[in-house]
Design an enzyme around this catalytic site. Structure first.
Site, short mmCIF file in Angstrom:
data_model
loop_
_atom_site.label_atom_id
_atom_site.label_comp_id
_atom_site.label_asym_id
_atom_site.label_seq_id
_atom_site.Cartn_x
_atom_site.Cartn_y
_atom_site.Cartn_z
N LYS A 71 0.84 -1.19 0.00
CA LYS A 71 0.00 0.00 0.00
C LYS A 71 0.88 1.24 0.00
O LYS A 71 1.86 1.31 0.74
CB LYS A 71 -0.87 0.01 1.29
N LYS A 95 5.36 1.99 8.71
CA LYS A 95 4.20 2.76 9.16
C LYS A 95 2.98 1.86 9.33
O LYS A 95 2.27 1.92 10.34
CB LYS A 95 3.91 3.87 8.15
N LYS A 107 5.34 2.46 -2.91
CA LYS A 107 5.35 3.87 -3.29
C LYS A 107 5.52 3.96 -4.78
O LYS A 107 6.17 3.13 -5.41
CB LYS A 107 6.49 4.62 -2.60
N THR A 191 -4.45 12.76 7.21
CA THR A 191 -3.04 12.84 7.60
C THR A 191 -2.83 14.02 8.54
O THR A 191 -2.17 13.89 9.58
CB THR A 191 -2.15 12.99 6.36
#
Length: 444
Positions: A71, A95, A107, A191
């Site tokens: 992810k 994370k 990513k 976020t």
């Protein structure tokens, strides 16, 4: 390419090596986690408005799927490079592990300046990127999301292209989508909200009062703008904001809502009439309680770290602090909220979106906020407990919690031999809390 001394991949590997040694894990764990399992490099042809065909270089790094499908976001930026994408994928694995999400890290990025592209060219580039990667992504393989310079609209185009290729709707393949296409309520601000949750928790353990605190923020995009708004609603005075074009400062506090409206209208905070100009160098030297780097990597270095006066540094961006600067901040007693903890709100609500897509049952914003609060507070408490019990910096503590979980999964799958290593506390979801960052009723 980044300077070798400030390589984000080198920084990620250095952090990993320190934790593997600290936990007493064998070298196999380091070898499996030091590089992405898969890296895809693509060339994306786009017919420009001028009629010229232009090739754009794109990447996708998929780090480790021991906990589940990978992810991670997709960024469109002129400075995207393979070293950066690999590092960001590694950090995303950590994370997700820290928050207890059933994901590995990934990513993606395309080397481009989206400000120089027309809407049609941007759409063609977005669709072309997905066409090139369609065989490597999916709800149970790799799930992209927005990142720097990509939006819910870009995700909508990418979702549509993937659906055309597969021949059926598949909303769970991408998160950060428009609501009408299966996006989650609360995703856009997640976020920034998570950053402020961790600042609030840090203030509690440090004996600080958010209504008496001041803050400076580098970056005013999808993260920094929401950090500013939530800090303001919590009573903290936001005295300075800087973006890629300039900044604004007012010692008594900026009118954050007016600044947010100005930024949306003008594409920058530069020139905002409610304060005086300020640049990046000056922002990092301000005598504030909280400094939030919410832009790109490697902005806090050994050159400026000695001059930072903030009590708390909350990393809204990924990898904003070099390892050398991190050591300086720790020696000076600065309380660092590391990126894999502080900015994990985005991927957490992306996880909620994925779950909702798979169930075809959608949550209210209140449900999203409550569940995000539970996971963020639980992760903070686990990291802080490790920080205190192990007498290590918060960053090392966060990595210890994350890599402990990864090591357990690697052993359970048989990827590495079982070993009697040093375990640390794992997060336990906190009690659900009310939305303390709710917009004031008078403004509704």
């Amino acid at each position: 390419m980044p300077e070798a001394n400030h390589s984000p991949l080198r920084a990620a590997q250095k952090q990993l090596a320190a934790v593997v040694e600290r936990l007493g894990l064998g070298p196999d764990v380091y070898e499996l986690l030091k590089e992405p399992a898969r890296v895809i490099e693509v060339s994306i042809p786009v017919r420009m408005d001028s009629g010229r065909l232009k090739l754009f270089k794109g990447y996708r790094a998929q780090h480790c799927d021991v906990l589940g499908p990978t992810k991670g976001g997709i960024r469109f930026h002129p400075r995207v490079d393979l070293d950066e994408v690999k590092a960001l994928a590694i950090w995303m694995t950590f994370k997700c592990a820290l928050l207890g999400l059933p994901y590995g890290g990934a990513k993606g990025g395309v080397i481009c300046d989206p400000r120089e592209l027309s809407r049609r060219e941007l759409e063609e580039l977005s669709r072309g990127y997905i066409r090139a990667l369609a065989g490597f992504i999916g709800p149970d393989r790799d799930i992209p999301a927005p990142d720097v310079n990509t939006s819910d609209q870009v995700m909508g185009w990418m979702l549509d292209e993937f659906s055309r290729i597969t021949g059926h709707p598949n909303p769970a393949v991408i998160t950060g989508k428009p609501l009408v296409l299966g996006g989650s309520r609360g995703r856009g601000e997640a976020t920034g909200r998570g950053v402020v949750v961790t600042i609030r928790e840090a203030a509690r353990v440090l004996g600080m009062d958010m209504e008496r605190m001041t803050a400076a923020i580098q970056g005013f995009g999808k993260v920094g703008s929401w950090v500013a708004r939530y800090l303001h609603r919590s009573g903290t005075r936001v005295v300075a904001v800087v973006d890629a074009y300039g900044g604004v400062y007012h010692p008594d506090g900026l009118d954050v809502e007016a600044l947010f409206a100005y930024g949306r209208q003008n594409g920058t905070v530069r020139g905002f009439p409610g304060g005086q100009p300020i640049d990046n160098e000056s922002l990092f030297r301000l005598p504030v309680d909280v400094l939030v780097p919410a832009a790109l990597e490697n902005v806090i270095t050994e050159e400026n770290a000695p001059h930072i006066q903030a009590r708390i540094v909350a990393e809204g961006a990924n990898g904003p602090t070099t390892p050398e600067a991190d050591e300086i901040l720790y020696r000076r007693g600065v309380f660092v909220l590391p990126d894999i903890l502080a900015n994990a709100g985005g991927v957490t609500v992306s996880y909620f979106e994925w779950v909702q897509n798979l169930m075809q049952y959608y949550w209210s914003e209140e449900q999203v906020v409550r569940q995000l609060e539970r996971l963020m507070v639980g992760a903070f408490k686990a990291v802080y407990r490790c920080h205190v019990e192990e007498s290590v910096p918060m960053r090392l503590a966060a990595y210890m919690v994350a890599i402990d979980r990864l090591a357990e999964a690697l052993i359970a799958r048989g990827w590495v031999p079982a070993t009697d290593y040093h375990h640390v506390p794992q997060p336990e979801p906190a009690e659900a809390a009310v939305d303390v960052f709710r917009e004031p009723a008078a403004s509704v």
